[in-house]
Design a protein around this motif. Sequence first.
Motif, short mmCIF file in Angstrom:
data_model
loop_
_atom_site.label_atom_id
_atom_site.label_comp_id
_atom_site.label_asym_id
_atom_site.label_seq_id
_atom_site.Cartn_x
_atom_site.Cartn_y
_atom_site.Cartn_z
N LEU A 267 2.30 -4.53 5.00
CA LEU A 267 2.75 -3.27 5.49
C LEU A 267 1.42 -2.55 5.81
N ALA A 268 0.24 -2.98 5.14
CA ALA A 268 -1.19 -2.21 5.88
C ALA A 268 -1.51 -2.80 7.25
N LYS A 269 -1.25 -4.18 7.36
CA LYS A 269 -1.45 -4.81 8.72
C LYS A 269 -0.74 -4.31 9.74
N ALA A 270 0.84 -4.02 9.50
CA ALA A 270 1.49 -3.39 10.25
C ALA A 270 1.09 -2.07 10.74
N LEU A 271 0.73 -1.30 9.90
CA LEU A 271 0.44 0.20 10.07
C LEU A 271 -0.93 0.21 10.61
N TYR A 272 -2.13 -0.59 10.30
CA TYR A 272 -3.38 -0.52 10.78
C TYR A 272 -3.83 -1.85 11.19
#
Length: 136
Positions: free
Chosen positions: A102-107
């Motif tokens: 999720l962090a990779k997708a958002l940032y």
Amino acid sequence: MLNIQPSETQSGTFTVSWTPADDPDGHLFQALTDGHLEGALEALADPVRFGDTAATDAQALARLRSVQWMLERLERRRGALLVALRDRRDADPAAGASWADLAKALYPEDPDPQRLRSKVQTLHAAGLRKAGRPAQ
């Protein structure tokens, strides 16, 4: 499914089409009919520099309203997607998305998105609250 097609013959032209099933809550239709889609796209395209815009005050205020309208709905959508992906993960560890995913997708530009795990968890908790569910 929402379909966006750039024109092959006219630069800067595209066509967006969808069916009622693609927009069950009517957000796309409302964005279009209320002028928010146009206003948000105009704001995105305007080369605004802090303290300077080519738009008149009335145009800039209309764009600001449209951007705010879109932001509110997109923030709800972001929260709903975060909750849905984590719910899938909780039900089946091979499905959904991890906090790191999720962090990779958002940032995606962040060199170490794993360090943003707590920020993603905060966004997830906000999504749970907007859905009327207790934070886990």
